[in-house]
Motif scaffolding. Structure first.
Motif, PDB file in Angstrom:
ATOM      1  N   ARG A  33       5.419   6.653   8.653  1.00  0.00           N
ATOM      2  CA  ARG A  33       4.712   6.988   7.411  1.00  0.00           C
ATOM      3  C   ARG A  33       5.028   6.048   6.250  1.00  0.00           C
ATOM      4  NH1 ARG A  33       5.029  13.630   7.127  1.00  0.00           N
ATOM      5  NH2 ARG A  33       3.876  14.010   9.086  1.00  0.00           N
ATOM      6  N   SER A  34       6.302   5.799   6.026  1.00  0.00           N
ATOM      7  CA  SER A  34       6.681   4.957   4.889  1.00  0.00           C
ATOM      8  C   SER A  34       6.048   3.574   4.996  1.00  0.00           C
ATOM      9  CB  SER A  34       8.206   4.835   4.821  1.00  0.00           C
ATOM     10  OG  SER A  34       8.594   3.978   3.764  1.00  0.00           O
ATOM     11  N   ALA A  35       6.095   2.997   6.191  1.00  0.00           N
ATOM     12  CA  ALA A  35       5.512   1.668   6.385  1.00  0.00           C
ATOM     13  C   ALA A  35       4.004   1.698   6.168  1.00  0.00           C
ATOM     14  CB  ALA A  35       5.830   1.163   7.800  1.00  0.00           C
ATOM     15  N   ALA A  36       3.357   2.779   6.595  1.00  0.00           N
ATOM     16  CA  ALA A  36       1.907   2.903   6.422  1.00  0.00           C
ATOM     17  C   ALA A  36       1.535   2.940   4.939  1.00  0.00           C
ATOM     18  CB  ALA A  36       1.402   4.153   7.125  1.00  0.00           C
ATOM     19  N   ILE A  37       2.328   3.649   4.152  1.00  0.00           N
ATOM     20  CA  ILE A  37       2.055   3.731   2.708  1.00  0.00           C
ATOM     21  C   ILE A  37       2.245   2.368   2.049  1.00  0.00           C
ATOM     22  CG2 ILE A  37       2.828   4.749   0.527  1.00  0.00           C
ATOM     23  CD1 ILE A  37       3.513   7.291   2.130  1.00  0.00           C
ATOM     24  N   ALA A  39       1.883  -0.459   3.546  1.00  0.00           N
ATOM     25  CA  ALA A  39       0.763  -1.275   4.018  1.00  0.00           C
ATOM     26  C   ALA A  39      -0.486  -0.996   3.186  1.00  0.00           C
ATOM     27  CB  ALA A  39       0.495  -0.994   5.494  1.00  0.00           C
ATOM     28  N   ALA A  40      -0.748   0.281   2.924  1.00  0.00           N
ATOM     29  CA  ALA A  40      -1.912   0.665   2.109  1.00  0.00           C
ATOM     30  C   ALA A  40      -1.788   0.095   0.703  1.00  0.00           C
ATOM     31  CB  ALA A  40      -2.022   2.186   2.054  1.00  0.00           C
ATOM     32  N   LEU A  41      -0.581   0.121   0.155  1.00  0.00           N
ATOM     33  CA  LEU A  41      -0.356  -0.429  -1.187  1.00  0.00           C
ATOM     34  C   LEU A  41      -0.611  -1.923  -1.212  1.00  0.00           C
ATOM     35  CD1 LEU A  41       0.613  -0.048  -4.103  1.00  0.00           C
ATOM     36  CD2 LEU A  41       2.962  -0.393  -3.283  1.00  0.00           C
ATOM     37  N   GLY A  42      -0.099  -2.615  -0.196  1.00  0.00           N
ATOM     38  CA  GLY A  42      -0.277  -4.062  -0.141  1.00  0.00           C
ATOM     39  C   GLY A  42      -1.743  -4.458  -0.027  1.00  0.00           C
ATOM     40  N   CYS A  43      -2.477  -3.761   0.842  1.00  0.00           N
ATOM     41  CA  CYS A  43      -3.909  -4.058   1.000  1.00  0.00           C
ATOM     42  C   CYS A  43      -4.661  -3.810  -0.304  1.00  0.00           C
ATOM     43  CB  CYS A  43      -4.497  -3.200   2.121  1.00  0.00           C
ATOM     44  SG  CYS A  43      -3.921  -3.661   3.774  1.00  0.00           S
ATOM     45  N   THR A  44      -4.246  -2.778  -1.036  1.00  0.00           N
ATOM     46  CA  THR A  44      -4.887  -2.475  -2.322  1.00  0.00           C
ATOM     47  C   THR A  44      -4.585  -3.559  -3.355  1.00  0.00           C
ATOM     48  OG1 THR A  44      -4.688  -0.104  -1.863  1.00  0.00           O
ATOM     49  CG2 THR A  44      -5.142  -0.745  -4.132  1.00  0.00           C
ATOM     50  N   THR A 156      -9.471   3.019  -2.359  1.00  0.00           N
ATOM     51  CA  THR A 156      -8.941   2.261  -1.226  1.00  0.00           C
ATOM     52  C   THR A 156      -7.547   2.736  -0.857  1.00  0.00           C
ATOM     53  OG1 THR A 156     -10.204   0.274  -1.802  1.00  0.00           O
ATOM     54  CG2 THR A 156      -8.267  -0.043  -0.431  1.00  0.00           C
ATOM     55  N   PHE A 157      -6.689   2.851  -1.853  1.00  0.00           N
ATOM     56  CA  PHE A 157      -5.314   3.276  -1.587  1.00  0.00           C
ATOM     57  C   PHE A 157      -5.281   4.678  -0.981  1.00  0.00           C
ATOM     58  CE2 PHE A 157      -1.303   5.276  -3.031  1.00  0.00           C
ATOM     59  CZ  PHE A 157      -0.411   4.470  -2.316  1.00  0.00           C
ATOM     60  N   LEU A 162      -4.362   7.939   3.933  1.00  0.00           N
ATOM     61  CA  LEU A 162      -4.759   8.980   4.891  1.00  0.00           C
ATOM     62  C   LEU A 162      -4.853   8.412   6.306  1.00  0.00           C
ATOM     63  CD1 LEU A 162      -7.475  10.946   2.867  1.00  0.00           C
ATOM     64  CD2 LEU A 162      -5.147  11.672   3.417  1.00  0.00           C
ATOM     65  N   TYR A 163      -5.446   7.241   6.428  1.00  0.00           N
ATOM     66  CA  TYR A 163      -5.495   6.580   7.737  1.00  0.00           C
ATOM     67  C   TYR A 163      -4.084   6.357   8.275  1.00  0.00           C
ATOM     68  CZ  TYR A 163     -10.464   5.206   8.129  1.00  0.00           C
ATOM     69  OH  TYR A 163     -11.827   5.194   8.314  1.00  0.00           O
TER      70      TYR A 163
END
Length: 204
Positions: A33-37, A39-44, A156-157, A162-163
């Motif tokens: 989970r932490s890594a996914a969040i 990742a979402a932040l970085g993409c944003t 996006t974030f 959620l993904y």
């Protein structure tokens, strides 16, 4: 400006699977989970340069300059191929396996940001996405683009998180099968390689 049509259009764009979604899913499956969040932040965050490019008119320059467009494009192609390789390599950034190497959140975020930064089509996309929803007042163009862009980034974030959380939840089941893990790694590698090929064929 902020209309139901804009919100619906932005949501459809954000929810559609792309490189950022795939990266977030891969990190959720591979690291949790932490890594996914992160990742979402970085993409944003990777959207920010394209938003400013659209605001300052640099997107039009990128669109008309074949050399500049191709330089950014092929850097992006090389980076996507690197991510494809990392999905196959044991201990790689996108490799799904029971034990993973510790990686800082900032490193994960930087990698996600680069995915979007090195996609030259995003600047042109933002210019075309925002234009129909502007008021038409030249004095307010900058503020309106930044406002619409900020809403797009927030969506996006939220959607990417959620993904990622969904993928992190599925991680427990996937780790129980070596066959599924191998299939997932090959699938991510193939998809990123295909995305690299598609980007390579893009034109300004």
């Amino acid at each position: 400006m902020i209309t139901p049509q804009f919100l619906l259009t932005a949501f459809v764009v954000v929810i559609a699977p792309g490189t950022g979604v795939l990266y977030t899913l891969a990190l959720g499956l591979g690291r949790g989970r932490s890594a996914a969040i992160w990742a979402a932040l970085g993409c944003t965050i990777g959207i920010v340069p394209h938003l400013f490019a659209a605001t300052l008119g640099l997107a039009a320059v990128l669109h008309t300059s074949a050399l500049l467009f191709n330089v950014v494009k092929f850097l992006g192609v090389a980076y996507l191929l690197y991510l494809a390789y990392s999905a196959l390599r044991s201990g790689g950034a996108l490799n799904v396996e029971p034990t993973t190497t510790d990686e800082s959140g900032s490193t994960i975020a930087k990698r996600g940001a680069l995915i979007n930064i090195l996609n030259p089509k995003l600047s042109i996309f933002f210019l075309s996405l925002m234009t129909p929803f502007l008021s038409g007042n030249p004095a307010a163009v900058t503020q309106e683009i930044l406002l619409l862009g900020g809403i797009f980034m927030a969506m996006t974030f939220a959607v990417f998180v959620l993904y990622g959380l969904f993928a992190a939840t599925a991680r427990t089941y996937i780790l129980g099968s070596a066959r599924i893990m191998a299939w997932m790694n090959r699938s991510f590698a193939a998809i990123f390689a295909l995305l690299a090929g598609r980007l390579a064929l893009e034109r300004a």
